[in-house]
Write a protein that holds these residues in place. Structure first.
Motif, short mmCIF file in Angstrom:
data_model
loop_
_atom_site.label_atom_id
_atom_site.label_comp_id
_atom_site.label_asym_id
_atom_site.label_seq_id
_atom_site.Cartn_x
_atom_site.Cartn_y
_atom_site.Cartn_z
N ARG A 116 0.50 -0.99 -0.34
CA ARG A 116 -0.03 0.26 -0.36
C ARG A 116 0.85 1.45 -0.19
NH1 ARG A 116 -4.89 -1.10 4.52
NH2 ARG A 116 -5.60 -2.78 3.29
N PRO A 117 2.04 1.82 -1.38
CA PRO A 117 2.28 2.79 -1.11
C PRO A 117 1.19 4.19 -1.22
CG PRO A 117 2.71 1.41 -2.89
CD PRO A 117 1.68 1.27 -1.83
N PHE A 118 -0.08 3.67 -1.79
CA PHE A 118 -0.92 4.49 -2.25
C PHE A 118 -2.45 3.93 -2.08
CE2 PHE A 118 0.61 2.93 -6.24
CZ PHE A 118 -0.58 2.16 -6.53
N ARG A 119 -2.89 4.55 -1.67
CA ARG A 119 -4.81 4.52 -1.88
C ARG A 119 -5.41 5.29 -2.94
NH1 ARG A 119 -5.30 3.09 4.97
NH2 ARG A 119 -3.14 2.40 5.43
N VAL A 120 -6.86 5.00 -2.61
CA VAL A 120 -7.93 5.50 -3.61
C VAL A 120 -7.57 6.25 -3.08
CG1 VAL A 120 -9.80 5.97 -4.49
CG2 VAL A 120 -9.07 3.37 -4.15
N GLY A 121 -7.62 8.08 -3.97
CA GLY A 121 -7.46 9.13 -3.76
C GLY A 121 -6.58 9.72 -3.76
N ASP A 122 -5.19 9.12 -3.67
CA ASP A 122 -3.72 9.47 -3.84
C ASP A 122 -3.55 10.13 -4.83
OD1 ASP A 122 -4.26 9.24 -0.69
OD2 ASP A 122 -2.93 7.15 -1.15
N VAL A 123 -2.43 11.26 -4.21
CA VAL A 123 -2.23 12.57 -5.77
C VAL A 123 -1.06 11.65 -6.10
CG1 VAL A 123 -1.02 14.70 -7.09
CG2 VAL A 123 -3.52 13.94 -5.17
N ILE A 124 -0.24 10.54 -6.99
CA ILE A 124 0.38 10.04 -6.76
C ILE A 124 1.49 10.19 -8.11
CG2 ILE A 124 0.00 7.81 -5.58
CD1 ILE A 124 0.19 6.57 -7.72
N GLN A 125 2.70 10.57 -8.27
CA GLN A 125 3.59 10.53 -9.45
C GLN A 125 4.36 9.49 -10.08
OE1 GLN A 125 5.86 14.19 -9.53
NE2 GLN A 125 6.94 13.72 -11.71
N PHE A 126 4.29 9.38 -10.90
CA PHE A 126 5.85 7.87 -11.30
C PHE A 126 6.24 8.01 -12.69
CE2 PHE A 126 1.63 6.42 -12.22
CZ PHE A 126 1.10 5.99 -13.71
N GLY A 127 7.34 8.09 -12.61
CA GLY A 127 7.92 9.21 -14.47
C GLY A 127 6.90 10.68 -14.56
N GLN A 128 6.89 10.57 -15.47
CA GLN A 128 6.20 12.10 -15.56
C GLN A 128 4.98 12.08 -15.41
OE1 GLN A 128 8.35 14.96 -16.86
NE2 GLN A 128 10.20 12.79 -16.28
N THR A 129 4.34 11.03 -15.31
CA THR A 129 2.87 10.85 -14.46
C THR A 129 2.29 11.31 -13.57
OG1 THR A 129 2.76 9.07 -16.68
CG2 THR A 129 0.32 9.20 -15.16
N VAL A 130 1.13 12.47 -13.47
CA VAL A 130 0.89 12.48 -11.98
C VAL A 130 -0.64 12.44 -12.26
CG1 VAL A 130 0.69 14.79 -10.38
CG2 VAL A 130 2.78 14.55 -11.50
N GLY A 131 -1.59 12.10 -11.08
CA GLY A 131 -2.91 11.84 -11.22
C GLY A 131 -3.42 11.32 -10.27
#
Length: 281
Positions: A116-131
């Protein structure tokens, strides 16, 4: 053979076939009903379970019930399910070798769901993608970007890169840089920054705000202020400080300089032309 003889010979077969069909229909109905009840029960556990796990658990439970129901139906018709399971295992091995990339996504999905490095509703970034994370599945993760785009990324792609979670911590640091002219008073610029911080109630008292001279630039003295705010208030605080910064500097008589370059023109001495005749003495 008379009709009575035919009836007496085949009636047990008809009866047995009808009973098997009725039993198979009953098993199918029970399987569908249990699957529906399992989905409903898992959906009701949303308040107790992490919203990230609910879709995955719902899909796993539903398919497990359907597979068990299918095996029972086959057993009702007298099909050797042991041999079928062995055949399905061999087929699954061959399919797994052919779909190794898909299996990597499944393995990455289980890792993401367990760690669980992230959950639903979290803002994350991997590479150039942010969402913003909307759903984590066994194969893919679905995100929505800030400009309204829907992104579906393979789990192995997300797990294989450095992952930044902007929503995990409760607080974030806001950093503002203000540039003033070399002829302005540095302490006056610091006072402007302190007033901006004091007038913003969403800035946290701890950790304490810090003020410093960040750099002596080519055309300006860069002042820096660092403050902490709740993560949900980060962008509102940042935009508010940036909006108030320019009027505050101008109101204190300070100047926001433009990039400048000094150009020095050096007069080149005139050398005699070697082709011209030498002057007579």
């Amino acid at each position: 053979m008379s009709l009575d003889g035919i009836g007496e010979s085949y009636w047990p077969l008809f009866t047995a076939g009808f009973l098997r069909i009725a039993a198979a229909v009953l098993v199918i109905a029970v399987t569908l009903g249990v699957g529906h009840l399992a989905r409903s029960a898992i959906n009701r556990l949303t308040s107790r379970l992490d919203a990230t796990l609910v879709p995955v658990l719902r899909n796993i439970a539903t398919w497990a019930i359907y597979i068990v129901g299918a095996l029972v139906v086959l057993d009702v018709f007298g099909i050797n399910t042991t041999s079928l399971i062995a055949l399905l295992g061999a087929t699954g091995l061959a399919v797994g070798l052919a779909l190794k990339d898909t299996l990597q996504n499944i393995a990455a999905g289980f890792i993401l769901l367990s760690l669980r490095p992230f959950r639903v509703g979290d803002v994350i970034q991997f590479g150039q993608t942010v969402g913003t994370v909307r759903q984590v599945g066994l194969f893919t993760t679905t995100l929505d970007t800030s400009d309204g785009l829907r992104i579906t990324a393979p789990n192995s792609t997300i797990w294989g890169q450095t992952l930044t979670n902007y929503s995990h911590n409760q607080t974030r640091r806001v950093e503002i840089v203000a540039s003033i002219a070399y002829g302005d008073d540095i302490e006056a610029g610091m006072q402007v920054l302190r007033r901006l911080v004091a007038d913003e109630p969403r800035i946290l008292p701890e950790p304490q705000p810090s003020f410093a001279v960040r750099a002596l630039g080519d055309s300006a003295v860069n002042l820096q202020v660092r403050v902490w705010t709740p993560t949900v208030e980060y962008w509102d605080v940042y935009w508010t400080l940036m909006k108030r910064l320019k009027p505050a500097l101008e109101g204190a008589g300070l100047t926001i300089p433009f990039p400048q370059r000094e150009l020095h023109i050096v007069q080149k001495p005139e050398w005699p032309d070697p082709s011209s005749p030498e002057p007579k003495t």
